[in-house]
Scaffold this motif. Sequence first.
Motif, mmCIF file in Angstrom:
data_model
loop_
_atom_site.group_PDB
_atom_site.id
_atom_site.type_symbol
_atom_site.label_atom_id
_atom_site.label_comp_id
_atom_site.label_asym_id
_atom_site.label_seq_id
_atom_site.Cartn_x
_atom_site.Cartn_y
_atom_site.Cartn_z
ATOM 1 N N GLY A 271 70.024 36.640 -51.333
ATOM 2 C CA GLY A 271 71.457 36.876 -51.403
ATOM 3 C C GLY A 271 72.228 35.791 -50.675
ATOM 4 O O GLY A 271 71.785 35.285 -49.645
ATOM 5 N N PHE A 272 73.387 35.440 -51.201
ATOM 6 C CA PHE A 272 74.222 34.381 -50.637
ATOM 7 C C PHE A 272 75.569 35.004 -50.276
ATOM 8 O O PHE A 272 76.331 35.405 -51.161
ATOM 9 N N PHE A 273 75.844 35.059 -48.966
ATOM 10 C CA PHE A 273 76.893 35.929 -48.446
ATOM 11 C C PHE A 273 78.073 35.168 -47.839
ATOM 12 O O PHE A 273 77.919 34.073 -47.300
ATOM 13 N N GLU A 274 79.230 35.805 -47.934
ATOM 14 C CA GLU A 274 80.483 35.401 -47.289
ATOM 15 C C GLU A 274 80.949 33.999 -47.653
ATOM 16 O O GLU A 274 81.508 33.283 -46.834
ATOM 17 N N ALA A 275 80.732 33.609 -48.889
ATOM 18 C CA ALA A 275 81.267 32.334 -49.372
ATOM 19 C C ALA A 275 81.972 32.510 -50.707
ATOM 20 O O ALA A 275 82.291 31.530 -51.371
ATOM 21 N N GLY A 276 82.207 33.769 -51.089
ATOM 22 C CA GLY A 276 82.739 34.007 -52.410
ATOM 23 C C GLY A 276 81.690 33.687 -53.462
ATOM 24 O O GLY A 276 80.526 33.403 -53.153
ATOM 25 N N SER A 277 82.112 33.700 -54.715
ATOM 26 C CA SER A 277 81.171 33.414 -55.806
ATOM 27 C C SER A 277 81.591 32.240 -56.674
ATOM 28 O O SER A 277 80.809 31.771 -57.501
ATOM 29 N N SER A 278 82.801 31.740 -56.487
ATOM 30 C CA SER A 278 83.285 30.684 -57.380
ATOM 31 C C SER A 278 82.527 29.375 -57.212
ATOM 32 O O SER A 278 82.522 28.541 -58.124
ATOM 33 N N TRP A 279 81.858 29.184 -56.050
ATOM 34 C CA TRP A 279 81.053 27.973 -55.863
ATOM 35 C C TRP A 279 79.919 27.873 -56.874
ATOM 36 O O TRP A 279 79.424 26.783 -57.178
ATOM 37 N N LEU A 280 79.523 29.013 -57.415
ATOM 38 C CA LEU A 280 78.397 29.031 -58.342
ATOM 39 C C LEU A 280 78.684 28.318 -59.653
ATOM 40 O O LEU A 280 77.795 27.699 -60.244
ATOM 41 N N LEU A 281 79.910 28.435 -60.135
ATOM 42 C CA LEU A 281 80.205 27.966 -61.482
ATOM 43 C C LEU A 281 79.945 26.475 -61.654
ATOM 44 O O LEU A 281 79.169 26.062 -62.514
ATOM 45 N N SER A 282 80.585 25.660 -60.838
ATOM 46 C CA SER A 282 80.391 24.217 -60.976
ATOM 47 C C SER A 282 78.998 23.801 -60.537
ATOM 48 O O SER A 282 78.409 22.862 -61.087
ATOM 49 N N TRP A 283 78.447 24.514 -59.549
ATOM 50 C CA TRP A 283 77.127 24.157 -59.015
ATOM 51 C C TRP A 283 76.029 24.411 -60.055
ATOM 52 O O TRP A 283 75.207 23.535 -60.343
ATOM 53 N N LEU A 284 76.015 25.605 -60.644
ATOM 54 C CA LEU A 284 75.001 25.900 -61.649
ATOM 55 C C LEU A 284 75.184 25.048 -62.898
ATOM 56 O O LEU A 284 74.202 24.624 -63.520
ATOM 57 N N TRP A 285 76.433 24.786 -63.265
ATOM 58 C CA TRP A 285 76.668 23.929 -64.426
ATOM 59 C C TRP A 285 76.087 22.538 -64.188
ATOM 60 O O TRP A 285 75.405 21.975 -65.056
ATOM 61 N N ARG A 286 76.344 21.988 -63.002
ATOM 62 C CA ARG A 286 75.829 20.649 -62.696
ATOM 63 C C ARG A 286 74.299 20.645 -62.635
ATOM 64 O O ARG A 286 73.646 19.748 -63.183
ATOM 65 N N LEU A 287 73.727 21.625 -61.970
ATOM 66 C CA LEU A 287 72.273 21.683 -61.853
ATOM 67 C C LEU A 287 71.623 21.853 -63.223
ATOM 68 O O LEU A 287 70.586 21.239 -63.513
ATOM 69 N N ASP A 288 72.213 22.691 -64.063
ATOM 70 C CA ASP A 288 71.663 22.936 -65.404
ATOM 71 C C ASP A 288 71.795 21.743 -66.333
ATOM 72 O O ASP A 288 70.843 21.372 -67.039
ATOM 73 N N ASN A 289 72.986 21.160 -66.368
ATOM 74 C CA ASN A 289 73.326 20.212 -67.437
ATOM 75 C C ASN A 289 73.216 18.745 -67.065
ATOM 76 O O ASN A 289 73.156 17.894 -67.952
ATOM 77 N N ILE A 290 73.199 18.447 -65.787
ATOM 78 C CA ILE A 290 73.103 17.044 -65.372
ATOM 79 C C ILE A 290 71.784 16.783 -64.646
ATOM 80 O O ILE A 290 70.997 15.929 -65.063
ATOM 81 N N CYS A 291 71.511 17.567 -63.612
ATOM 82 C CA CYS A 291 70.324 17.303 -62.789
ATOM 83 C C CYS A 291 69.025 17.727 -63.488
ATOM 84 O O CYS A 291 68.041 16.987 -63.484
ATOM 85 N N TYR A 292 69.017 18.911 -64.091
ATOM 86 C CA TYR A 292 67.798 19.439 -64.705
ATOM 87 C C TYR A 292 67.338 18.606 -65.898
ATOM 88 O O TYR A 292 66.138 18.456 -66.151
ATOM 89 N N THR A 293 68.290 18.051 -66.622
ATOM 90 C CA THR A 293 67.952 17.325 -67.850
ATOM 91 C C THR A 293 67.710 15.834 -67.635
ATOM 92 O O THR A 293 67.256 15.156 -68.550
ATOM 93 N N GLU A 294 67.991 15.328 -66.434
ATOM 94 C CA GLU A 294 67.948 13.871 -66.231
ATOM 95 C C GLU A 294 66.523 13.317 -66.289
ATOM 96 O O GLU A 294 66.205 12.461 -67.116
ATOM 97 N N PHE A 295 65.640 13.759 -65.410
ATOM 98 C CA PHE A 295 64.260 13.291 -65.371
ATOM 99 C C PHE A 295 63.335 14.513 -65.307
ATOM 100 O O PHE A 295 62.801 14.845 -64.248
ATOM 101 N N PRO A 296 63.130 15.189 -66.426
ATOM 102 C CA PRO A 296 62.359 16.436 -66.403
ATOM 103 C C PRO A 296 60.939 16.262 -65.876
ATOM 104 O O PRO A 296 60.381 17.191 -65.281
ATOM 105 N N GLY A 297 60.363 15.089 -66.039
ATOM 106 C CA GLY A 297 59.012 14.866 -65.556
ATOM 107 C C GLY A 297 58.883 14.892 -64.053
ATOM 108 O O GLY A 297 57.787 15.075 -63.521
ATOM 109 N N LEU A 298 59.996 14.730 -63.363
ATOM 110 C CA LEU A 298 59.971 14.721 -61.905
ATOM 111 C C LEU A 298 60.005 16.128 -61.307
ATOM 112 O O LEU A 298 59.691 16.305 -60.121
#
Length: 383
Positions: A271-298
């Motif tokens: 659980g991730f507490f006392e920071a609200g939830s809006s931080w998730l939107l841009s963070w998960l989008w970036r991790l999913d669509n930019i970082c995860y797809t860049e060098f999958p072999g790594l």
Amino acid sequence: MTILIHDADRHVIETPDIWQDYVDTAEIKGFEYNLTYDTQHKAEQRALRLGQSARVVLPPTLKLGEYPLLNCWNEDIQIESAKVFHKSIDKRKRAAAPNTMLQDMDDTHIHSASLFPNVASYIINHQSISHQASIAYARGYNTWLYEYCSHNPVRLKGVGLISRHDPSSMISQLEAIEKMGWTSITMRPEIIAGHHLGSSAYNEFWQACEEKGISIAFHGGSNLQAPTAGTERYTSRFALHACSHFHEMQLAFLSLLDAGVLERHPKLKLGFFEAGSSWLLSWLWRLDNICYTEFPGLINNRIKMRPSEYFKRQCWVTIEMDEPCLAQVIKTIGHDRLLFGTDFPHPDHLHFDYTNLETQNADIKPAELVDILQHNPKQFFGY
């Protein structure tokens, strides 16, 4: 609609006598908790030096032995905190004892609550404290909290406090908490004693949490005497408060994801507490669509799904009722991953209004609200 509200993030107030009554003085030698009290005479002197706005009696100065408890807690912030904290003094007094805590819960229609530390989190995670003293303070706090919750264990739910200063001791600490009957623990998200959350030093600990069904609530805060997001460049309360909760949650999730903790332990509840939830939107989008797809072999040996899939599978996050983007957060991770905590009795969260919950945020449907306030906490905390 009647909802049996569970407050997923409610704080106790630890009075100074706790550290005298529940902690072995030999184990904390050199790191004794002590307070220096301000006086009206000193307030008058400050007024002559700084102006009439400084004519306030300051909150006590807190130390562990010779070490200040709080980081960047200078005279300016002490003066301003004295002006703000009086708004919550009655609430903080209520949080110091179980009977008055329950009275306040009754007044605000809170049925039950998960109880988190206040000053104890700053003590045991202090960068200068010895591992022996850190563990002793954590043990003393947990013993006191157990007695506190025993006043009404159905409504007062303890969240065990774990010291990270000696990773080799963490499983034994966990076992002691488990014997108390608690099913959740809380830890700071920051780098503590040189280890971030993804450190290999914690591998066996995460496995033990998964096997025992213990949920972990990551809960940070500003002005910790340890490296925290923002302390490498800022000293102002405004900037430190802006960074500490929000960015430390992003980094905590990333540390666990990148180290393969979520991949190896699919039943671990985080659980991730006392920071609200809006931080998730841009963070998960970036991790999913930019970082995860860049060098999958790594990463394919430790991150085998999109990061958002891990979050939806085994993570929860607390929300602010009036924060923007809740509809999108629900669309991204599902309403069943949301929790709500009042953050009682902290002065920046004194606006909880139980009479208007259904209309406070149109992004939450009535059935979803029931889950967030009543059913989701049972799933996360294991009650």
